[in-house]
Design an enzyme around this catalytic site. Structure first.
Site, PDB file in Angstrom:
ATOM      1  N   ASN A  90      25.970  51.812  67.432  1.00  0.00           N
ATOM      2  CA  ASN A  90      27.278  52.449  67.542  1.00  0.00           C
ATOM      3  C   ASN A  90      27.709  53.181  66.277  1.00  0.00           C
ATOM      4  O   ASN A  90      28.860  53.554  66.138  1.00  0.00           O
ATOM      5  CB  ASN A  90      28.334  51.413  67.937  1.00  0.00           C
ATOM      6  CG  ASN A  90      29.406  52.002  68.847  1.00  0.00           C
ATOM      7  OD1 ASN A  90      29.132  52.957  69.586  1.00  0.00           O
ATOM      8  ND2 ASN A  90      30.606  51.454  68.803  1.00  0.00           N
ATOM      9  N   GLU A 112      37.601  47.315  74.008  1.00  0.00           N
ATOM     10  CA  GLU A 112      37.325  46.224  73.070  1.00  0.00           C
ATOM     11  C   GLU A 112      38.164  45.034  73.508  1.00  0.00           C
ATOM     12  O   GLU A 112      39.404  45.130  73.529  1.00  0.00           O
ATOM     13  CB  GLU A 112      37.739  46.678  71.665  1.00  0.00           C
ATOM     14  CG  GLU A 112      37.352  45.761  70.558  1.00  0.00           C
ATOM     15  CD  GLU A 112      35.906  45.950  70.083  1.00  0.00           C
ATOM     16  OE1 GLU A 112      35.530  47.086  69.751  1.00  0.00           O
ATOM     17  OE2 GLU A 112      35.171  44.952  70.041  1.00  0.00           O
ATOM     18  N   TYR A 156      31.716  42.632  60.815  1.00  0.00           N
ATOM     19  CA  TYR A 156      32.218  43.516  59.768  1.00  0.00           C
ATOM     20  C   TYR A 156      32.105  42.945  58.364  1.00  0.00           C
ATOM     21  O   TYR A 156      32.441  43.612  57.393  1.00  0.00           O
ATOM     22  CB  TYR A 156      33.666  43.917  60.065  1.00  0.00           C
ATOM     23  CG  TYR A 156      33.813  44.882  61.235  1.00  0.00           C
ATOM     24  CD1 TYR A 156      35.060  45.251  61.703  1.00  0.00           C
ATOM     25  CD2 TYR A 156      32.699  45.412  61.880  1.00  0.00           C
ATOM     26  CE1 TYR A 156      35.200  46.125  62.771  1.00  0.00           C
ATOM     27  CE2 TYR A 156      32.827  46.288  62.957  1.00  0.00           C
ATOM     28  CZ  TYR A 156      34.088  46.644  63.390  1.00  0.00           C
ATOM     29  OH  TYR A 156      34.227  47.499  64.453  1.00  0.00           O
ATOM     30  N   SER A 175      30.206  57.592  64.356  1.00  0.00           N
ATOM     31  CA  SER A 175      29.533  58.274  65.462  1.00  0.00           C
ATOM     32  C   SER A 175      29.092  57.277  66.510  1.00  0.00           C
ATOM     33  O   SER A 175      28.014  56.690  66.407  1.00  0.00           O
ATOM     34  CB  SER A 175      28.338  59.056  64.925  1.00  0.00           C
ATOM     35  OG  SER A 175      28.798  59.912  63.908  1.00  0.00           O
ATOM     36  N   THR A 176      29.926  57.126  67.520  1.00  0.00           N
ATOM     37  CA  THR A 176      29.719  56.109  68.541  1.00  0.00           C
ATOM     38  C   THR A 176      28.807  56.584  69.654  1.00  0.00           C
ATOM     39  O   THR A 176      28.615  57.788  69.849  1.00  0.00           O
ATOM     40  CB  THR A 176      31.071  55.757  69.195  1.00  0.00           C
ATOM     41  OG1 THR A 176      31.632  56.977  69.720  1.00  0.00           O
ATOM     42  CG2 THR A 176      32.034  55.155  68.196  1.00  0.00           C
ATOM     43  N   ALA A 177      28.280  55.640  70.416  1.00  0.00           N
ATOM     44  CA  ALA A 177      27.445  55.962  71.574  1.00  0.00           C
ATOM     45  C   ALA A 177      28.254  56.797  72.586  1.00  0.00           C
ATOM     46  O   ALA A 177      27.772  57.775  73.151  1.00  0.00           O
ATOM     47  CB  ALA A 177      26.938  54.680  72.234  1.00  0.00           C
ATOM     48  N   HIS A 220      26.123  46.653  71.590  1.00  0.00           N
ATOM     49  CA  HIS A 220      25.821  45.534  70.699  1.00  0.00           C
ATOM     50  C   HIS A 220      25.320  44.402  71.585  1.00  0.00           C
ATOM     51  O   HIS A 220      26.042  43.938  72.470  1.00  0.00           O
ATOM     52  CB  HIS A 220      27.067  45.118  69.896  1.00  0.00           C
ATOM     53  CG  HIS A 220      27.554  46.211  68.981  1.00  0.00           C
ATOM     54  ND1 HIS A 220      28.864  46.587  68.877  1.00  0.00           N
ATOM     55  CD2 HIS A 220      26.860  47.019  68.131  1.00  0.00           C
ATOM     56  CE1 HIS A 220      28.972  47.570  67.995  1.00  0.00           C
ATOM     57  NE2 HIS A 220      27.764  47.863  67.523  1.00  0.00           N
TER      58      HIS A 220
END
Lengths: 308, 313
Positions: free
Chosen positions: B72, B180, B290, B167-169, B23
């Site tokens: 991401n 995080e 979000y 489905s993340t990088a 991001h």
């Protein structure tokens, strides 16, 4: 003590979303637009979103910073096909609430902002305006947490921000809040500040006498940029942990201001001054890490409304 | 005496990647990866090839979360196998490229470990994000990091929920780990947050070096917060939010929220209370990114995972 009289202040504009991602003002204005404004009372309040496309995109601006478009020069220059969106919008807002400097302008324009800096509730004004300084004094007397007054001494023709369009202008800046987020505690503080401002206007218009005295203010002195790589222009340090979140705490020569990525401390050199807008997100591109101010006591006279 | 758990043999972790800028406005990761691309001494370890990498350079350039779509969320099987043409969103093309460079996802050629560096506007402190409760290598690494950071805390979020998982990088790797750290506004670099993330990675790489040298890590327990549901803001008919996270809940990530506790405050000052049946542990409370994903916070439940002993195969 000197006693100064002013005509009634009957037309007020409250603006939010001048920066589309500063959300407190956006939601406050939407809420104010839902409540029916009391048009019978002595004060008529118009609540407006200053930059609707930026609000929809949740961005500070579309083409250029709207809150830098209100100088006399920019407002009088003719628009062309290639004029940025915000310049067009500035002309529209000037027509709706101004024209800036004329007797048709609204009596008070209040512009609502947020900052990522830990500035609490700050009131920003441009000149020694007794009306707005009395509003500041009133808010300070009614709110228990610190209410800081920031004065930027710029001649009105060169003032670039929206509130300069009104005969009297005030920016209410509250932080810290990330852009794109609305925090309930910040919203509640903004609501209190706006309600108290409208309450002061009501009292003023109905004849209350506001005693003069001294108002402590921070007057802008200079800005400091981040240390940058001379080739790429990228920043090479972050605000030091001892300065971070310490807006309005006196900065002395030798105090740490930056911590480089190689963990070296950069110290402040210069006269003792008060930092504010420390680590404001939108200022990275304006090459400002923080502003510095002197602290002064401004004397204001007693004021009340002029009865015809 | 508990039941016997055998020592799990895991292939050594030779190829490790550190992703920043997934991001583009989450600046700790962008800054760390840029720093290490210039000088990678700090991230070098014996027996490990550690590669720092900016996953979304166009978003980093604009200092925005993404250009067309959230990178991401882009590593779905459909996206990764879609024919590459000019019509695909930038991030989908980028996901395909990253899958080629660091995957392919699910294959034996994929990178062993990927650390993906993120920031949040939520008051989550240091958080490690897991996608599987059965990755014993990852569980042991997390246990090692937590012990090394103590008394400073580093909590674990487990997102194994079949519907809420995304489905993340980092999912391209055999052992994906999300870092995080918050709270930090988007587009802002805070020194303390930056140094915390740097410290977590230091310990993570130390673990990998020890593991590759043959150290056996004994069985351990790892307390986690397991994602159970996503809770949105109350919204009006036009989809606009009608309330904000309540001051009592704001900044209280990881603390219990009990039925009857204040949850939201409407713009005209009314309190909306949590009406669920049991205690939940909210996190990602009031994350800026979000709002558009219909999420005021994520509800989690506390659980303790058991990690088997692990040793290099």
């Amino acid at each position: 003590m000197e006693h100064v009289f002013f005509p009634p202040l009957s037309r007020v504009a409250v603006c939010g979303g001048t920066h589309g991602n500063e959300l407190t003002g956006v939601y406050m204005v939407r809420e104010m637009q839902k409540q029916t404004m009391d048009k019978d009372g002595p004060v008529s309040v118009t609540a407006v979103l200053a930059n609707p496309p930026a609000v929809d995109a949740c961005r500070r601006y579309i083409d250029t910073d709207l809150n830098r478009c209100f100088t006399d020069a920019l407002l009088s220059a003719p628009l062309t096909d290639s004029s940025p969106y915000e310049l067009r919008r500035a002309h529209e807002l000037n027509a709706q609430f101004g024209p800036k400097g004329s007797k048709e302008a609204v009596d008070l324009l209040c512009d609502l902002h947020n900052t990522t800096a830990n500035m609490g509730l700050s009131l920003i004004l441009y000149s020694l305006d007794w009306i707005t300084l009395h509003i500041c004094k009133y808010l300070q007397s009614k709110i228990s947490s610190p209410v800081r007054v920031i004065q930027l001494n710029i001649p009105i023709s060169e003032v670039y921000s929206l509130e300069a369009v009104g005969k009297h202008g005030l920016a209410i800046e509250i932080g810290p809040q990330p852009h794109g987020v609305v925090r309930a505690d910040i919203y509640n503080m903004m609501k209190k500040a706006v309600d108290l401002t409208l309450e002061w206007l009501q009292k003023f218009n109905t004849g209350s006498i506001f005693e003069g005295g001294e108002v402590e203010a921070f007057t802008f002195a200079k800005s400091i940029d981040y240390p940058r790589d001379p080739t790429t222009g990228e920043i090479t340090a972050a605000i030091h942990p001892q300065l971070q979140d310490n807006d309005f705490k006196l900065l002395q020569p030798g105090d740490p201001v930056f911590m480089s990525f190689s963990r070296e401390t950069v110290k402040y050199e210069g006269e003792p001054l008060y930092p504010f807008f420390v680590n404001e997100c939108a200022y990275y591109e304006k090459k400002i890490a923080f502003h510095l101010a002197q602290r002064k006591n401004l004397s204001i006279p007693t004021i009340s409304v002029k009865r015809d | 005496m508990s039941s016997f758990s055998s020592c799990q043999s895991v292939r050594e972790a030779r190829r490790v990647a550190i992703f920043g800028g997934t991001h583009g406005n989450e600046l700790s990761g962008v800054t760390l990866v840029h720093l290490w691309m210039k000088n990678g001494t700090e991230i070098q370890r014996r027996g490990v090839e550690t590669r720092p990498f900016i996953t979304n350079p166009r978003a980093v350039e604009k200092c925005s979360r993404y250009v067309d779509t959230d990178l991401n969320r882009a590593f779905t099987p459909e996206n990764l196998s879609a024919p590459a043409d000019g019509q695909l969103p930038y991030e989908v093309l980028r996901a395909q490229e990253i899958n080629r460079m660091f995957g392919p996802k699910g294959s034996p050629d994929a990178y062993d470990v990927i650390f993906d560096l993120h920031n949040t506007t939520s008051n989550m402190g240091c958080t490690l994000i897991l996608e599987s409760s059965k990755d014993h290598f990852n569980l042991q690494m997390i246990n090692y990091i937590q012990k090394a950071l103590a008394p400073a805390s580093c909590l674990v979020l487990l997102n194994e929920h079949p519907l809420l998982k995304y489905s993340t990088a980092r999912s391209v790797a055999k052992h994906p780990v999300g870092l995080e750290v918050g709270p930090q506004p988007q587009g802002v670099l805070r020194s303390n947050i930056f140094e915390s993330m740097r410290e977590i990675l230091k310990h993570a790489l130390d673990f990998i070096e020890l593991f590759n040298e043959g150290v056996e890590f004994p069985p351990c327990s790892v307390p986690v917060f397991r994602v159970s549901e996503r809770v949105d803001y109350p919204r009006d008919a036009n989809g606009n939010i009608m309330a904000m996270v309540h001051p009592n809940l704001q900044d209280c990530d990881w603390e219990p929220l009990n039925p009857g506790d204040p949850m939201f405050q409407t713009f005209d000052g009314k309190t909306i209370r949590y009406q669920g049946s049991g205690t939940i542990y909210p996190t990602f409370i009031n994350e800026a990114a979000y709002y558009e994903k219909q999420q005021a916070f994520v509800a989690t439940r506390r659980e303790t995972l058991s990690a088997n002993a692990v040793r290099k195969a």
